[in-house]
Design a protein around this motif. Structure first.
Motif, PDB file in Angstrom:
ATOM      1  N   TYR A 540       1.007  -1.139  -0.052  1.00 44.79           N
ATOM      2  CA  TYR A 540       0.098   0.120   0.100  1.00 44.79           C
ATOM      3  C   TYR A 540       0.921   1.343   0.088  1.00 44.79           C
ATOM      4  CZ  TYR A 540      -3.109   3.901   1.789  1.00 44.79           C
ATOM      5  OH  TYR A 540      -3.700   4.946   1.805  1.00 44.79           O
ATOM      6  N   LEU A 541       1.910   1.389   0.885  1.00 44.94           N
ATOM      7  CA  LEU A 541       2.681   2.643   1.064  1.00 44.94           C
ATOM      8  C   LEU A 541       3.587   2.929  -0.023  1.00 44.94           C
ATOM      9  CD1 LEU A 541       3.271   5.126   2.894  1.00 44.94           C
ATOM     10  CD2 LEU A 541       5.061   3.710   3.652  1.00 44.94           C
ATOM     11  N   PHE A 542       4.014   1.666  -0.525  1.00 41.96           N
ATOM     12  CA  PHE A 542       5.090   1.584  -1.426  1.00 41.96           C
ATOM     13  C   PHE A 542       4.468   2.326  -2.825  1.00 41.96           C
ATOM     14  CE2 PHE A 542       7.732  -0.948  -4.442  1.00 41.96           C
ATOM     15  CZ  PHE A 542       9.043   0.035  -4.493  1.00 41.96           C
ATOM     16  N   LYS A 543       3.181   1.616  -3.272  1.00 41.07           N
ATOM     17  CA  LYS A 543       2.303   2.082  -4.203  1.00 41.07           C
ATOM     18  C   LYS A 543       2.039   3.592  -4.233  1.00 41.07           C
ATOM     19  CE  LYS A 543       0.768  -2.333  -5.488  1.00 41.07           C
ATOM     20  NZ  LYS A 543      -0.539  -3.189  -5.481  1.00 41.07           N
ATOM     21  N   LYS A 544       1.631   3.940  -2.854  1.00 39.76           N
ATOM     22  CA  LYS A 544       1.332   5.507  -2.765  1.00 39.76           C
ATOM     23  C   LYS A 544       2.528   6.506  -2.803  1.00 39.76           C
ATOM     24  CE  LYS A 544      -2.960   5.707  -1.840  1.00 39.76           C
ATOM     25  NZ  LYS A 544      -4.089   6.326  -2.663  1.00 39.76           N
ATOM     26  N   ALA A 545       3.461   5.857  -2.623  1.00 39.25           N
ATOM     27  CA  ALA A 545       4.842   6.574  -2.560  1.00 39.25           C
ATOM     28  C   ALA A 545       5.504   6.797  -3.971  1.00 39.25           C
ATOM     29  CB  ALA A 545       6.152   5.988  -1.836  1.00 39.25           C
ATOM     30  N   MET A 546       5.181   5.540  -4.913  1.00 35.97           N
ATOM     31  CA  MET A 546       5.418   5.702  -6.408  1.00 35.97           C
ATOM     32  C   MET A 546       4.444   6.358  -7.100  1.00 35.97           C
ATOM     33  SD  MET A 546       8.518   4.136  -6.874  1.00 35.97           S
ATOM     34  CE  MET A 546       9.151   4.778  -5.140  1.00 35.97           C
ATOM     35  N   GLU A 547       3.432   6.845  -6.665  1.00 37.50           N
ATOM     36  CA  GLU A 547       2.332   7.501  -7.817  1.00 37.50           C
ATOM     37  C   GLU A 547       3.164   8.732  -8.345  1.00 37.50           C
ATOM     38  OE1 GLU A 547      -1.047   8.358  -5.327  1.00 37.50           O
ATOM     39  OE2 GLU A 547      -1.867   6.335  -5.467  1.00 37.50           O
ATOM     40  N   PRO A 548       3.920   9.421  -7.862  1.00 33.76           N
ATOM     41  CA  PRO A 548       4.456  10.508  -8.986  1.00 33.76           C
ATOM     42  C   PRO A 548       5.416  10.050  -9.879  1.00 33.76           C
ATOM     43  CG  PRO A 548       4.749  10.901  -6.334  1.00 33.76           C
ATOM     44  CD  PRO A 548       4.333   9.539  -6.705  1.00 33.76           C
ATOM     45  N   TYR A 549       5.941   8.871  -9.827  1.00 33.48           N
ATOM     46  CA  TYR A 549       6.780   8.441 -10.743  1.00 33.48           C
ATOM     47  C   TYR A 549       6.463   7.055 -11.729  1.00 33.48           C
ATOM     48  CZ  TYR A 549       9.916  10.200  -6.903  1.00 33.48           C
ATOM     49  OH  TYR A 549      10.236  10.914  -6.086  1.00 33.48           O
ATOM     50  N   LEU A 550       5.301   6.550 -11.390  1.00 35.11           N
ATOM     51  CA  LEU A 550       4.821   5.321 -12.153  1.00 35.11           C
ATOM     52  C   LEU A 550       3.316   5.691 -12.355  1.00 35.11           C
ATOM     53  CD1 LEU A 550       6.647   2.465 -10.631  1.00 35.11           C
ATOM     54  CD2 LEU A 550       7.454   3.374 -12.727  1.00 35.11           C
ATOM     55  N   PRO A 551       2.757   5.298 -13.743  1.00 34.96           N
ATOM     56  CA  PRO A 551       1.330   5.355 -13.936  1.00 34.96           C
ATOM     57  C   PRO A 551       0.396   4.201 -13.001  1.00 34.96           C
ATOM     58  CG  PRO A 551       2.341   4.180 -15.773  1.00 34.96           C
ATOM     59  CD  PRO A 551       3.494   4.617 -14.667  1.00 34.96           C
ATOM     60  N   ASN A 552      -0.641   4.692 -12.986  1.00 35.55           N
ATOM     61  CA  ASN A 552      -1.634   3.644 -12.157  1.00 35.55           C
ATOM     62  C   ASN A 552      -1.795   2.431 -12.735  1.00 35.55           C
ATOM     63  OD1 ASN A 552      -1.743   5.645 -10.284  1.00 35.55           O
ATOM     64  ND2 ASN A 552      -4.107   6.259 -10.649  1.00 35.55           N
ATOM     65  N   ASP A 553      -1.801   2.223 -14.082  1.00 35.25           N
ATOM     66  CA  ASP A 553      -2.072   0.674 -14.278  1.00 35.25           C
ATOM     67  C   ASP A 553      -0.694  -0.109 -14.247  1.00 35.25           C
ATOM     68  OD1 ASP A 553      -0.624   2.293 -16.140  1.00 35.25           O
ATOM     69  OD2 ASP A 553      -1.700   1.511 -18.040  1.00 35.25           O
ATOM     70  N   ILE A 554       0.344   0.484 -13.889  1.00 38.52           N
ATOM     71  CA  ILE A 554       1.712  -0.281 -13.617  1.00 38.52           C
ATOM     72  C   ILE A 554       1.623  -0.613 -11.947  1.00 38.52           C
ATOM     73  CG2 ILE A 554       4.099  -0.271 -12.970  1.00 38.52           C
ATOM     74  CD1 ILE A 554       3.421  -0.466 -15.910  1.00 38.52           C
ATOM     75  N   LEU A 555       1.040   0.395 -11.149  1.00 38.91           N
ATOM     76  CA  LEU A 555       1.013   0.527  -9.803  1.00 38.91           C
ATOM     77  C   LEU A 555      -0.347  -0.431  -9.187  1.00 38.91           C
ATOM     78  CD1 LEU A 555       1.646   4.033  -8.602  1.00 38.91           C
ATOM     79  CD2 LEU A 555       3.197   2.023  -8.318  1.00 38.91           C
ATOM     80  N   TYR A 556      -1.278  -0.371  -9.983  1.00 35.59           N
ATOM     81  CA  TYR A 556      -2.624  -0.998  -9.395  1.00 35.59           C
ATOM     82  C   TYR A 556      -3.236  -2.244 -10.214  1.00 35.59           C
ATOM     83  CZ  TYR A 556      -2.240   2.784  -5.928  1.00 35.59           C
ATOM     84  OH  TYR A 556      -1.582   3.518  -4.947  1.00 35.59           O
ATOM     85  N   ARG A 557      -2.682  -2.656 -11.223  1.00 39.50           N
ATOM     86  CA  ARG A 557      -2.912  -3.824 -11.933  1.00 39.50           C
ATOM     87  C   ARG A 557      -2.893  -5.129 -11.097  1.00 39.50           C
ATOM     88  NH1 ARG A 557       0.981  -6.395 -14.680  1.00 39.50           N
ATOM     89  NH2 ARG A 557       2.843  -5.365 -14.818  1.00 39.50           N
TER      90      ARG A 557
END
Length: 628
Positions: A540-557
């Motif tokens: 959860y936190l890692f994905k939130k932290a990476m939101e400025p760096y990676l698109p959502n379809d990379i983070l949340y698929r």
């Protein structure tokens, strides 16, 4: 990255057979094709195969201190060696090279066994101190680099990076370890400290071993570190996300030191994409990235890797692997030495093969799932724990045990009617429940798999004991943190890191794992568990932290994993080979299996009645081991 080998006479100072030591060393040529070295003195022999990464012109091993009373053979990278070099020089030590290896001998002189506490990196080494008559072995904290050892009947102690080097010694006993076989068919690998042979052990991660001439018995390895899971001072989510990015960026930065071409694996998943994003922000030149595509779209994630590569303008290399790329099956037995049943070893081998054409060092995203709670099984375990918690085990075991026994197995039915597995899980304690969830073959199936003679040889031993031993010394009892800890002690070093080490070293490729930087691991372990797994969202936190760096379809698929179509292979092009290997004379002769049950597994799978691809793959890999 390198390969190390050693022979130490525990009893006296008998001469070491140079030809034998060189033969053992040569079995690991693939780990270090650049050059090799041997050091001999009475009672001690150290050997080394080198893959040159830092200080290409010097740094040959075995490497000595100033007066040549301390010598080391070493595999790995110590990333903080520049700082340690300065500190040791200020203490009066003289350096002849600019490589990280020399730090080890001087750190040993200065701090003794406590030198390992100063090292930040991945390592396995054997060090001989002539003045103290001591052989000192150590392995890095997370088990990134391997180390096998054995005490022979003639009181010679031998060690090496890979089991094949020890097997080159004619006096090595080769009796199979019954408990290791039980472990293998539960986990798909042989967890530390066991090996497949009773006479050979692996030095566990974060352990050291100190031997002296004249000792009568082999001492037990000693732990020098553990994942702390100590709660951090209160921190809000935004601060934690920012700190996580800073820690990851720094871990990536120190792993970019190399005098050879360096790049990264890019699968398109969260972890490797995050590493590439950090690398791109630290380098003025395009990052070299490598990935493989699968011909079968059900397994292919290359479009996500391309998306990250385009965003960061990397120098991207990609190759397609055919859906029927099973030509490596016979190669795996030689590669892993022990039975090893992770079928993703096949694509891992291919991506390492591709990467080595472009780089000598590659950064990977390994360790993110264990560190940051990314596996789906963590979510399932949390759900089971919520059901277990209201009732004591003494009530749950008989009640749900009976329901689990009598309720019909209905894999074909909608999930709401598949209660058998849930009832069985509720009848178990937390560790046993998690064990059944990660097992390739659950208890009742392993019981059917083995012959009556082999079951008697096990004397009641069950592979769950591996997890129980680690759970007994765990620094946490939180349900999520506990299973993360268990995975860090078993699955991470035994499967993930073993797979990558052997596949990369087969191509003389060094792989560095920034997410397993021990300082980063310590910090993440102290985060509140709900920042790792929240509302069914892992990392959860890692994905939130990476939101400025990676698109959502990379983070949340939905996570796919590095899978291959084993089930389809066994019903198609590998059908005949499956029968030949699983039901062949070799498997009959070894006497471990109930051949009628093996025949049932093959028949049910090939006719489509059941999917037994995981246990059948583990059987094929066991046959590959026997064939050696």
């Amino acid at each position: 990255m390198c390969g190390i080998t050693g022979i130490f006479d525990l009893r006296e100072h008998r001469p070491i057979n140079r030809a034998l030591l060189e033969a053992m060393n040569q079995t690991q040529f693939h780990r270090g094709p650049d050059e090799g070295g041997v050091h001999l003195e009475p009672g001690v022999g150290l050997a080394h195969r080198r893959l040159s990464i830092i200080d290409l012109s010097s740094g040959q091993q075995p490497l000595f201190n100033e007066d040549e009373t301390v010598v080391v053979t070493y595999n790995g990278e110590i990333y903080n060696f520049p700082e340690l070099t300065k500190e040791l020089q200020q203490a009066g030590h003289q350096f002849r090279t600019h490589c990280d290896t020399e730090v080890i001998v001087h750190a040993w002189e200065e701090w003794g066994e406590a030198c390992v506490d100063r090292f930040r990196g991945m390592f396995a080494f054997g060090l001989w101190d002539r003045n103290r008559q001591t052989l000192f072995l150590a392995r890095d904290r997370l088990g990134i680099k391997p180390l096998y050892y054995s005490l022979l009947p003639n009181d010679q102690f031998i060690f090496a990076s890979e089991l094949k080097a020890l097997m080159a010694h004619p006096d090595l006993p080769r009796e199979l370890d019954a408990q290791a076989i039980e472990d293998y068919f539960a986990y798909g690998y042989v967890p530390e400290p066991r090996s497949i042979f009773r006479s050979v052990q692996k030095l566990p991660p974060a352990h050291l071993l100190n031997l002296r001439h004249g000792q009568r018995d082999l001492p037990a390895p000693r732990a020098y570190w553990d994942v702390p899971f100590s709660a951090l001072p209160r921190i809000d989510e935004a601060e934690a996300a920012e700190a996580l990015v800073d820690c990851l960026r720094e871990a990536v930065k120190i792993r970019q030191i190399a005098e050879v071409p360096l790049g990264a694996f890019l699968s398109g998943g969260v972890d490797s994409s995050a590493v590439v994003a950090m690398m791109a922000g630290l380098s003025p030149d395009p990052v070299r990235t490598c990935s493989i595509a699968f011909a079968d779209p059900a397994y292919d994630e290359s479009r996500y890797a391309q998306q990250v590569a385009q965003r960061y303008q990397t120098d991207h290399y990609q190759e397609q692997v055919d859906s029927d790329d099973f030509a490596l099956l016979d190669r795996l037995g030689d590669l892993y030495d022990e039975p090893f049943a992770d079928s993703s070893a096949l694509p891992t081998y291919r991506v390492c093969e591709l990467a080595r054409r472009k780089v000598v060092v590659a950064l990977s995203g390994d360790g993110g799932d264990e560190n940051l709670a990314g596996y789906r099984r963590y979510r399932h375990h949390q759900a089971e724990e919520r059901l277990r918690r209201p009732l004591p085990l003494g009530l749950r075991r008989p009640l749900f045990g009976a329901l689990g026994h009598w309720y019909p197995k209905a894999d074909w039915a909608p999930r709401i009617f598949r209660a058998k597995t849930t009832f069985q899980a509720l009848a178990r304690d937390s560790v046993e429940g998690y064990f059944q969830g990660v097992s390739i073959l659950r208890d009742e199936l392993r019981s059917k798999l083995f012959s009556p003679n082999f079951r008697r040889e096990l004397q009641g031993y069950n592979a769950v004991e591996v997890l129980r031993q680690h759970a007994a010394s765990a620094p946490t009892d939180h349900p999520l943190s506990l299973v993360q800890y268990l995975d860090m002690k078993t699955y991470l070093p035994g499967d993930i890191l073993t797979k990558v080490d052997r596949a990369s070293m087969a191509h003389a490729l060094e792989v560095r794992v920034p997410i397993l930087d021990h300082r980063l691991v310590e910090w993440i372990s102290g985060l509140p568990p709900d920042l790792k797994l929240r509302g069914g969202e892992g990392k959860y936190l890692f994905k939130k932290a990476m939101e400025p760096y990676l698109p959502n379809d990379i983070l949340y698929r939905r996570k796919k994993g590095f899978a291959v179509p084993v089930s389809e292979w066994f019903r198609g092009p590998l059908r005949d080979s499956l029968r030949e290997k699983v039901l062949g004379q070799r498997m009959v002769d070894v006497g471990l299996f109930d051949m009628d049950y093996l025949n049932q597994l093959v028949k049910q799978h090939t006719t489509g009645q059941r999917d037994h691809s995981a246990p059948l793959w583990s059987l094929i890999m066991f046959d590959a081991f026997l064939s050696r």
